[in-house]
Design a protein around this motif. Sequence first.
Motif, PDB file in Angstrom:
ATOM      1  N   UNK A   1       0.843  -1.195   0.000  1.00  0.00           N
ATOM      2  CA  UNK A   1       0.000   0.000   0.000  1.00  0.00           C
ATOM      3  C   UNK A   1       0.886   1.255   0.000  1.00  0.00           C
ATOM      4  N   UNK A   2       1.809   1.305  -0.943  1.00  0.00           N
ATOM      5  CA  UNK A   2       2.801   2.380  -0.954  1.00  0.00           C
ATOM      6  C   UNK A   2       2.179   3.751  -1.219  1.00  0.00           C
ATOM      7  N   UNK A   3       1.151   3.790  -2.039  1.00  0.00           N
ATOM      8  CA  UNK A   3       0.559   5.097  -2.347  1.00  0.00           C
ATOM      9  C   UNK A   3      -0.285   5.622  -1.196  1.00  0.00           C
ATOM     10  N   UNK A   4      -0.541   4.765  -0.186  1.00  0.00           N
ATOM     11  CA  UNK A   4      -1.244   5.205   1.017  1.00  0.00           C
ATOM     12  C   UNK A   4      -0.256   5.592   2.120  1.00  0.00           C
ATOM     13  N   UNK A   5       1.007   5.278   1.921  1.00  0.00           N
ATOM     14  CA  UNK A   5       2.053   5.511   2.924  1.00  0.00           C
ATOM     15  C   UNK A   5       2.707   6.878   2.669  1.00  0.00           C
ATOM     16  N   UNK A   6       2.912   7.648   3.721  1.00  0.00           N
ATOM     17  CA  UNK A   6       3.500   8.980   3.552  1.00  0.00           C
ATOM     18  C   UNK A   6       4.916   8.891   2.988  1.00  0.00           C
ATOM     19  N   UNK A   7       5.648   7.858   3.376  1.00  0.00           N
ATOM     20  CA  UNK A   7       7.002   7.676   2.837  1.00  0.00           C
ATOM     21  C   UNK A   7       6.914   7.289   1.366  1.00  0.00           C
ATOM     22  N   UNK A   8       6.010   6.362   1.041  1.00  0.00           N
ATOM     23  CA  UNK A   8       5.820   5.938  -0.338  1.00  0.00           C
ATOM     24  C   UNK A   8       5.391   7.078  -1.243  1.00  0.00           C
ATOM     25  N   UNK A   9       4.500   7.913  -0.740  1.00  0.00           N
ATOM     26  CA  UNK A   9       4.049   9.062  -1.542  1.00  0.00           C
ATOM     27  C   UNK A   9       5.216   9.967  -1.923  1.00  0.00           C
TER      28      UNK A   9
END
Length: 492
Positions: free
Chosen positions: A479-487
């Motif tokens: 769920x990278x696009x939901x993660x602040x780091x991933x974003x």
Amino acid sequence: MKKYSRIPEQLIYKIWEEKQFSEVLKTSDGTEIEVIDPGSKNSDKAGPDFHNARIRIGNITFTGDVEIDTFHSDWRSHGHHLNQRYNKTILHITIADNQSSGYVITQSGRHVPTLNLSKYLSQPLRETLLTEISKIGEDEIKMPCSEVADEAPIELKLKFIKELGLQRYRKKCDRFLARLKELIVLHEVMISEPKINHDFHKEIEERTFTSSDFENAEIWQQLLYEEIFEALGYSKNKDIMMKLSHAIDINFFRRIPKENFIPQAESALFFISGLVPELNKLEDEETTEYIRNLYENWEQLKSGYDGVYFNKSHWHFFKLRPQNFPTVRLAAGARLLDRILNKNLFSRIIGAVSSIQNNYKLISKLRDLLIVKGEDYWAKHFNFNKPVRTDIKYFIGLGRADETIVNIILPILTVYFEIFDKRKLAERVLALYIHFTQKESNHLVDEVSEVLNISDKKLRSVYYQGMIELFRNFCIKQQCIECEIGKKVFAS
């Protein structure tokens, strides 16, 4: 194939650069491949392994990048499908023979053909690589942002992980409160677990609980008992330990005389768990004597138990260190039950938080209440008839005591003080959680903190718990696009 890979990178790079292939290469769908130029090795840790390669695939010659992964699934689990750096990839190479698809998809949506390189190597090379792959454990930590996490500011990472650590703490509090409500209803209707044909959810949802409903010390003791036993099971035996604590209500142990509590509690736990072997199968004299005592104690107790029994097949021993065997953990559990019922453990914990103002002294006191030294038969054995090489000094050491404080004691205290409107104490407990520094880490937190470059913060409980929450609810689920780091690191 970056710094977190366990496969010998330099060997793979050399095979690719020197074209050490035993026959004509083909993509997974059978299209022939000619490596005109393998490209130049990427010196950065981020991005594909080779740049500016020239490869003919079928009748078309492509110029671009090549990525080499151990497994086909690594393309997604390493976040390449979200990373713009991989948009110029023209060939995806895997080493393990476990193809699930003939291609991967870039962030821009382009399909990239996959080549299983292991099929085209000489037998000695193939065997060497596959042997190394077979050593990769199931617990390998895979974070999609492992190659680009440094691009996110430390401040952003710490802020997000702290938020996750607080969320994880609150979820524990909510779960404990829900279980307390269930225990109140169970106690009122005099139903033993497992619960059958009773709609607790509806009854709990429709009922307004007041603080007076929670005044029964028994429900707090039962909750503490259940949660401690689940924690003693670690990952492999936590479910069966929780089931055992539900099956043997704490009232059963309450009937055991104080002067003979630990031997009789051990007897009940071992017989109901199904772990006691038959006497005629023993060779060790000390074990024979110990089990005779278990049988004698169980004769005095079994008429008072009408719950479910378990068997040895329910328990996991494989790949556990001796001190983590369920036998040793049940011995520890018997001693903690003695503290809960006969030494007022919960009241002493509340008293310590209420009276000790110095946090260091308070933490030391909580640790002392939970650490259990090894003694008697189980200090010298890790299973029946299986002596240890070195005596087990602690059934519950400092590291496990800290885990219990952070995951169980502090959340239960927060719930307790909130229910009885002791706001300052509830705030103090939360502050203690935020600033608590554990003495030991674990493999998951070590790996995540290394990837995120925040290893200096990993023992702070709020970050420790936040990293577990991050990995389990974002990284594993991709769920990278939901993660602040991933974003931040995968932003278009």
